[in-house]
Motif scaffolding. Structure first.
Motif, PDB file in Angstrom:
ATOM      1  N   ALA A  70       0.829  -1.205   0.000  1.00  0.00           N
ATOM      2  CA  ALA A  70       0.000   0.000   0.000  1.00  0.00           C
ATOM      3  C   ALA A  70       0.865   1.257   0.000  1.00  0.00           C
ATOM      4  O   ALA A  70       2.052   1.215   0.343  1.00  0.00           O
ATOM      5  CB  ALA A  70      -0.916   0.004   1.223  1.00  0.00           C
ATOM      6  N   ILE A  71       0.243   2.370  -0.370  1.00  0.00           N
ATOM      7  CA  ILE A  71       0.931   3.666  -0.381  1.00  0.00           C
ATOM      8  C   ILE A  71       0.203   4.608   0.582  1.00  0.00           C
ATOM      9  O   ILE A  71      -0.947   4.968   0.346  1.00  0.00           O
ATOM     10  CB  ILE A  71       0.942   4.286  -1.798  1.00  0.00           C
ATOM     11  CG1 ILE A  71       1.565   3.324  -2.799  1.00  0.00           C
ATOM     12  CG2 ILE A  71       1.693   5.616  -1.793  1.00  0.00           C
ATOM     13  CD1 ILE A  71       1.541   3.824  -4.233  1.00  0.00           C
ATOM     14  N   PRO A  72       0.853   5.012   1.679  1.00  0.00           N
ATOM     15  CA  PRO A  72       0.206   5.932   2.623  1.00  0.00           C
ATOM     16  C   PRO A  72      -0.135   7.264   1.959  1.00  0.00           C
ATOM     17  O   PRO A  72       0.553   7.705   1.030  1.00  0.00           O
ATOM     18  CB  PRO A  72       1.271   6.138   3.709  1.00  0.00           C
ATOM     19  CG  PRO A  72       2.132   4.924   3.630  1.00  0.00           C
ATOM     20  CD  PRO A  72       2.155   4.544   2.180  1.00  0.00           C
ATOM     21  N   ALA A  73      -1.204   7.888   2.446  1.00  0.00           N
ATOM     22  CA  ALA A  73      -1.678   9.136   1.842  1.00  0.00           C
ATOM     23  C   ALA A  73      -0.630  10.239   1.916  1.00  0.00           C
ATOM     24  O   ALA A  73      -0.558  11.092   1.057  1.00  0.00           O
ATOM     25  CB  ALA A  73      -2.966   9.585   2.543  1.00  0.00           C
ATOM     26  N   ARG A  74       0.187  10.229   2.972  1.00  0.00           N
ATOM     27  CA  ARG A  74       1.166  11.292   3.123  1.00  0.00           C
ATOM     28  C   ARG A  74       2.524  10.940   2.513  1.00  0.00           C
ATOM     29  O   ARG A  74       3.522  11.595   2.809  1.00  0.00           O
ATOM     30  CB  ARG A  74       1.319  11.635   4.611  1.00  0.00           C
ATOM     31  CG  ARG A  74       0.142  12.443   5.165  1.00  0.00           C
ATOM     32  CD  ARG A  74       0.436  12.976   6.551  1.00  0.00           C
ATOM     33  NE  ARG A  74       0.449  11.939   7.577  1.00  0.00           N
ATOM     34  CZ  ARG A  74       1.512  11.623   8.319  1.00  0.00           C
ATOM     35  NH1 ARG A  74       2.641  12.266   8.150  1.00  0.00           N
ATOM     36  NH2 ARG A  74       1.425  10.677   9.224  1.00  0.00           N
ATOM     37  N   ALA A  75       2.582   9.895   1.701  1.00  0.00           N
ATOM     38  CA  ALA A  75       3.843   9.490   1.089  1.00  0.00           C
ATOM     39  C   ALA A  75       4.445  10.642   0.289  1.00  0.00           C
ATOM     40  O   ALA A  75       3.722  11.416  -0.346  1.00  0.00           O
ATOM     41  CB  ALA A  75       3.621   8.293   0.178  1.00  0.00           C
ATOM     42  N   GLU A  76       5.771  10.737   0.327  1.00  0.00           N
ATOM     43  CA  GLU A  76       6.438  11.830  -0.380  1.00  0.00           C
ATOM     44  C   GLU A  76       6.574  11.543  -1.869  1.00  0.00           C
ATOM     45  O   GLU A  76       6.535  12.449  -2.697  1.00  0.00           O
ATOM     46  CB  GLU A  76       7.838  12.041   0.213  1.00  0.00           C
ATOM     47  CG  GLU A  76       7.925  13.168   1.212  1.00  0.00           C
ATOM     48  CD  GLU A  76       9.359  13.371   1.650  1.00  0.00           C
ATOM     49  OE1 GLU A  76      10.124  13.998   0.907  1.00  0.00           O
ATOM     50  OE2 GLU A  76       9.708  12.855   2.739  1.00  0.00           O
ATOM     51  N   HIS A  77       6.782  10.261  -2.204  1.00  0.00           N
ATOM     52  CA  HIS A  77       7.012   9.902  -3.606  1.00  0.00           C
ATOM     53  C   HIS A  77       6.060   8.792  -4.048  1.00  0.00           C
ATOM     54  O   HIS A  77       6.490   7.688  -4.369  1.00  0.00           O
ATOM     55  CB  HIS A  77       8.452   9.443  -3.807  1.00  0.00           C
ATOM     56  CG  HIS A  77       9.460  10.451  -3.379  1.00  0.00           C
ATOM     57  ND1 HIS A  77       9.641  11.642  -4.038  1.00  0.00           N
ATOM     58  CD2 HIS A  77      10.330  10.454  -2.352  1.00  0.00           C
ATOM     59  CE1 HIS A  77      10.591  12.345  -3.448  1.00  0.00           C
ATOM     60  NE2 HIS A  77      11.029  11.649  -2.406  1.00  0.00           N
ATOM     61  N   PRO A  78       4.753   9.094  -4.063  1.00  0.00           N
ATOM     62  CA  PRO A  78       3.788   8.040  -4.422  1.00  0.00           C
ATOM     63  C   PRO A  78       3.991   7.522  -5.839  1.00  0.00           C
ATOM     64  O   PRO A  78       3.733   6.339  -6.107  1.00  0.00           O
ATOM     65  CB  PRO A  78       2.429   8.737  -4.256  1.00  0.00           C
ATOM     66  CG  PRO A  78       2.718  10.190  -4.249  1.00  0.00           C
ATOM     67  CD  PRO A  78       4.095  10.359  -3.733  1.00  0.00           C
ATOM     68  N   GLU A  79       4.479   8.389  -6.752  1.00  0.00           N
ATOM     69  CA  GLU A  79       4.636   7.940  -8.145  1.00  0.00           C
ATOM     70  C   GLU A  79       5.712   6.874  -8.241  1.00  0.00           C
ATOM     71  O   GLU A  79       5.561   5.882  -8.955  1.00  0.00           O
ATOM     72  CB  GLU A  79       5.008   9.105  -9.073  1.00  0.00           C
ATOM     73  CG  GLU A  79       4.131  10.325  -8.939  1.00  0.00           C
ATOM     74  CD  GLU A  79       4.435  11.109  -7.680  1.00  0.00           C
ATOM     75  OE1 GLU A  79       5.542  10.949  -7.124  1.00  0.00           O
ATOM     76  OE2 GLU A  79       3.544  11.845  -7.213  1.00  0.00           O
ATOM     77  N   ALA A  80       6.812   7.092  -7.505  1.00  0.00           N
ATOM     78  CA  ALA A  80       7.896   6.119  -7.532  1.00  0.00           C
ATOM     79  C   ALA A  80       7.425   4.799  -6.919  1.00  0.00           C
ATOM     80  O   ALA A  80       7.737   3.713  -7.414  1.00  0.00           O
ATOM     81  CB  ALA A  80       9.099   6.654  -6.762  1.00  0.00           C
ATOM     82  N   ALA A  81       6.628   4.905  -5.838  1.00  0.00           N
ATOM     83  CA  ALA A  81       6.102   3.701  -5.200  1.00  0.00           C
ATOM     84  C   ALA A  81       5.157   2.972  -6.146  1.00  0.00           C
ATOM     85  O   ALA A  81       5.173   1.743  -6.243  1.00  0.00           O
ATOM     86  CB  ALA A  81       5.387   4.071  -3.901  1.00  0.00           C
ATOM     87  N   TRP A  82       4.328   3.732  -6.841  1.00  0.00           N
ATOM     88  CA  TRP A  82       3.386   3.117  -7.780  1.00  0.00           C
ATOM     89  C   TRP A  82       4.116   2.418  -8.924  1.00  0.00           C
ATOM     90  O   TRP A  82       3.710   1.359  -9.380  1.00  0.00           O
ATOM     91  CB  TRP A  82       2.407   4.163  -8.323  1.00  0.00           C
ATOM     92  CG  TRP A  82       1.520   3.603  -9.381  1.00  0.00           C
ATOM     93  CD1 TRP A  82       1.514   3.902 -10.694  1.00  0.00           C
ATOM     94  CD2 TRP A  82       0.522   2.580  -9.190  1.00  0.00           C
ATOM     95  NE1 TRP A  82       0.585   3.152 -11.358  1.00  0.00           N
ATOM     96  CE2 TRP A  82      -0.033   2.324 -10.448  1.00  0.00           C
ATOM     97  CE3 TRP A  82       0.073   1.871  -8.080  1.00  0.00           C
ATOM     98  CZ2 TRP A  82      -1.044   1.370 -10.640  1.00  0.00           C
ATOM     99  CZ3 TRP A  82      -0.930   0.923  -8.271  1.00  0.00           C
ATOM    100  CH2 TRP A  82      -1.477   0.686  -9.535  1.00  0.00           C
ATOM    101  N   GLU A  83       5.226   3.024  -9.337  1.00  0.00           N
ATOM    102  CA  GLU A  83       6.033   2.419 -10.398  1.00  0.00           C
ATOM    103  C   GLU A  83       6.489   1.015  -9.965  1.00  0.00           C
ATOM    104  O   GLU A  83       6.483   0.069 -10.742  1.00  0.00           O
ATOM    105  CB  GLU A  83       7.255   3.313 -10.656  1.00  0.00           C
ATOM    106  CG  GLU A  83       7.951   3.100 -11.980  1.00  0.00           C
ATOM    107  CD  GLU A  83       7.044   3.370 -13.179  1.00  0.00           C
ATOM    108  OE1 GLU A  83       6.179   4.260 -13.083  1.00  0.00           O
ATOM    109  OE2 GLU A  83       7.211   2.666 -14.203  1.00  0.00           O
ATOM    110  N   TYR A  84       6.860   0.931  -8.682  1.00  0.00           N
ATOM    111  CA  TYR A  84       7.301  -0.355  -8.132  1.00  0.00           C
ATOM    112  C   TYR A  84       6.144  -1.359  -8.147  1.00  0.00           C
ATOM    113  O   TYR A  84       6.299  -2.497  -8.573  1.00  0.00           O
ATOM    114  CB  TYR A  84       7.810  -0.151  -6.699  1.00  0.00           C
ATOM    115  CG  TYR A  84       8.319  -1.412  -6.055  1.00  0.00           C
ATOM    116  CD1 TYR A  84       9.645  -1.803  -6.204  1.00  0.00           C
ATOM    117  CD2 TYR A  84       7.469  -2.219  -5.298  1.00  0.00           C
ATOM    118  CE1 TYR A  84      10.110  -2.967  -5.615  1.00  0.00           C
ATOM    119  CE2 TYR A  84       7.928  -3.379  -4.703  1.00  0.00           C
ATOM    120  CZ  TYR A  84       9.252  -3.750  -4.865  1.00  0.00           C
ATOM    121  OH  TYR A  84       9.712  -4.897  -4.290  1.00  0.00           O
TER     122      TYR A  84
END
Lengths: 415, 311
Positions: free
Chosen positions: A299-313
């Motif tokens: 999951a990606i927390p709402a306050r994540a700094e780099h959600p795009e990079a996490a989503w790429e993963y």
């Protein structure tokens, strides 16, 4: 000291909630919290091989529970990771508060859910439809047994024959009695995880009804599952060695028991605990229908700094193809439907387990599996019932009182 | 005190101290009060506040008044944890302090060789990490492969599953607590003993008092302040015991056994706060624990203070 820590963490609470950046660098360095024992390091290495420009800062926080606790503290006001793994048991509490996470539909489109097992996605979907996490793996259920010990006891040892011989749990207990009579040794390691956790995951409704009401104490399916465990204990075929207790690993190595429950993620543990028994083990289906124990989402927390990079993963590593590769290297069972029916998974075998049809057994187990609703207290209810069985094995509760004790445990826990 | 009196005597001469001079003393003591305020007082008050809520750390905070405390009183797990806490506290502290007193007597003996070596070695258990201690004691008390059960096996006694029973698990945890703290208390007693002038013993001998009489009439009353200190500190520490029961059976998690046989109040607090994420209820347990510790420490203080009356 505890008082202080509790208040300090609580004191920082209820901050944040700001919108995540709309656009960002998909190759930015992102932080990734995983738990130990799931092969996260391998997964990150595979990702970096596919995407050399990416930068990942991996933290293996601790056990699944410790990771969930750390995540809770982080969400309550600390610095959140960009990407986090959440184990199935801990998931409902997070899904209940979906505002803490990015709705993954906003990143991946509405068809995201189609790729994975329905019930696995269902468990990560909030009541408002928000998808909190993508399933990384599931815990397809099998039973692992020692073929050499079975042979010595005059029992069938070929996986297909064994599966046929214990097609019901009554047959399983009868086989255990034959084994114990022939060898004088216990048949199964314990009744709480190997029997109860298997049987209670074969139901169509578990601790909650489909509309979310708590029914563990009135649901006959749960009581029956519990009763199978009590019967197994009464038959005198359990070694009463709790999973992860000090005697468990040595027991696998020295034949203190011949059968143990084997969700896909436990198999590698048998290999490390008992390397000298290579080739002696087999894996086959549990009595009755398939089942599931465990599994995780990412999951990606709402306050994540780099959600795009996490989503790429997530996009790269949670594809059916990548989950299949990860299964081949680490043995974690894919949650993507296409992966589960792929030739690579279905034909997967392992010499350690005597080339049993591992992939086929695990895959069938989760594909045949009945979905049921897991509520926020599913893991607390499971623990209450499980503890009553452990207490029974420790001689503190009579078998006839175990169910009442379990229900009382749960009532105390739910308050 | 002396400085105070001098200041007073200077006052009539009307020498005024400058502003910085008047502020300085407060500035010197300020860091303690600031740190205490942030890390002591605020969490304490905030815990009382949170205890009035159904407080989900990642969700809603709903004011529910005293409902958490009502639930606590009716919760059998709370009373179970309370019994465990006092059980472990008593069987670890009482023998420990008696042992420490005896050892301090030995170490204080005038003719003891290598006295400093023995005195220093008393600190060894105290500086060992609790996690390491728990690991070693876990091995010693283990059901399947433990040293104790191995020895019992040699004389044909059935192995004891210490962790499975209530008293057995108390015993194992108490052994850990004793091992860790007896040296610390021994040194405190030793310091107290060394402060007693030898002439008093000589005078007592001349008066015809034997060893026991000297111990009861002279040593114990002279050690009274140290005994009060150790008893009060052990009460505060013992009732908050957390790490040992947490580490003693890792596979059973925060309940310390399937039947919660060794779950202490501090562990119950942690289970509710961080295991169930129910901060409100966890805080209510924290408040209860606070009150219990204060009451128990006061009772022990008065009991030990009265030892003078007995003499």
């Amino acid at each position: 000291m505890g008082v202080l820590a509790l208040a300090l963490v609580a004191g920082c609470g209820s901050g944040g909630g700001d919108d995540s950046a709309a656009a960002g660098d998909p190759n930015a360095e992102f932080t990734f919290w995983s738990f130990t024992g799931i092969g996260a390091k391998d997964s990150v290495d595979e990702y970096l091989a596919k995407n050399p420009d990416a930068k990942v800062k991996l933290s293996e926080v601790g056990s699944t529970t410790e990771t969930a606790t750390a995540l809770t503290a982080a969400l309550a006001g600390g610095e959140v990771p960009d990407l986090v793994m959440i184990q199935g048991d801990d998931l409902p509490k997070f899904v209940e508060n979906p505002d803490n996470f990015i709705d993954l539909r906003t990143l991946g489109g509405d068809d995201l859910a189609d790729e994975y097992l329905d019930w696995a996605v269902g468990g990560a979907t909030a009541t408002n439809g928000s998808i909190v996490g993508v399933p990384t793996d599931v815990g397809g259920l099998g039973l692992a047994y020692r073929a050499d010990l079975f042979e010595a006891a005059g029992l069938p040892s070929d996986p297909t024959e064994v599966a046929a011989a214990w097609s019901t749990w009554d047959d399983f207990i009868a086989m255990g009695e034959t084994y114990t009579a022939a060898t004088g040794k216990p048949f199964v390691d314990n009744v709480e995880t190997s029997v109860f956790f298997s049987t209670v995951n074969q139901v169509t409704e578990k601790y909650y009804s489909d509309d979310g009401e708590i029914i563990y104490d009135t649901n006959p399916q749960v009581a029956d599952a519990f009763d199978v465990a009590v019967q197994t204990y009464d038959a005198g075929i359990s070694a009463n060695i709790a999973a992860w207790s000090s005697g468990w690993d040595p027991g696998k190595a020295n034949g203190s028991f011949a059968v143990t429950v084997a969700p896909s993620w436990i198999l590698s543990g048998i290999k490390t605990a008992a390397p000298d028994t290579a080739g002696d083990w087999r894996v086959t289906t549990v009595p009755g229908v398939g089942g599931n124990w465990g599994g995780s989402v990412i999951a990606i927390p709402a306050r994540a700094e780099h959600p795009e990079a996490a989503w790429e993963y997530i996009k790269t590593m949670m594809s059916a193809e990548a989950q299949t590769e990860h299964f081949q290297s680490t043995g974690t069972l894919p949650a993507a439907k296409e992966a589960l029916t792929s030739e690579a998974v279905l034909s997967y075998t392992d010499e350690f387990f005597g080339n049993s049809a591992l992939g086929q057994v695990m895959s069938d187990s989760v594909l045949d599996f009945n979905a049921y609703y897991n509520g926020p207290d599913t893991s607390a209810i499971g623990a209450g019932l499980l503890n009553a069985l452990v207490d029974m094995q420790n001689g503190n509760v009579a078998p006839d009182d175990a169910w009442d004790k379990g229900v009382q445990n749960v009532k105390d826990a739910l308050g | 005190m002396r400085g105070n009196r001098q200041q007073k005597s200077q006052r009539p001469t009307k020498v005024k101290s400058s502003l910085p001079e008047r502020i300085a003393p407060y500035a010197y003591v300020a860091p303690f009060f600031i740190i205490f305020g942030i890390f002591g007082l605020f969490p304490l008050v905030f815990t009382f506040y949170v205890a009035l809520f159904d407080w989900n750390p990642i969700g809603a905070h709903t004011f529910i008044g005293l409902a958490n405390f009502e639930r606590l009183v009716q919760d059998s797990r709370f009373w179970n944890a309370l019994v465990n806490t006092f059980g472990i506290f008593i069987i670890s502290t009482v023998p420990q302090l008696i042992l420490a007193l005896g050892l301090a007597q030995l170490l204080n003996h005038a003719r003891l060789r290598w006295a400093n070596f023995f005195r220093m070695s008393m600190m060894l258990p105290y500086i060992t990490s609790v996690a390491a201690t728990a690991l070693v004691f876990g091995q010693i008390f283990d059901y399947n492969f433990g040293l104790i059960n191995w020895v019992l096996g040699l004389v044909n006694i059935d192995p004891i599953n210490f962790l499975a029973s209530r008293v057995g698990s108390w015993f194992e945890i108490s052994a850990m607590v004793m091992w860790r703290w007896f040296g610390y208390n021994t040194l405190l007693y030793l310091a107290g003993l060394q402060a007693i002038p030898r002439e008093m013993y000589e005078a007592a001998s001349v008066d015809g008092a034997n060893g026991w009489q000297q111990f009861w009439r002279l040593t114990i009353p002279s050690l009274r302040p140290v005994i009060i200190f150790t008893v009060v500190m052990s009460t505060i520490g013992g009732l908050q015991i957390f790490t040992e029961p947490l580490l003693v059976s890792p596979e059973s998690g925060l309940t310390c056994g399937a039947g919660r046989q060794c779950q202490t109040l501090a562990l119950f607090l942690y289970e509710q706060g961080f295991g169930q994420f129910d901060f409100g209820y966890g805080s209510a347990i924290g408040v209860a624990l606070f009150v219990i510790v204060v009451v128990a420490a006061l009772i022990n203080f008065f009991l030990t203070t009265r030892t003078r009356g007995a003499n």
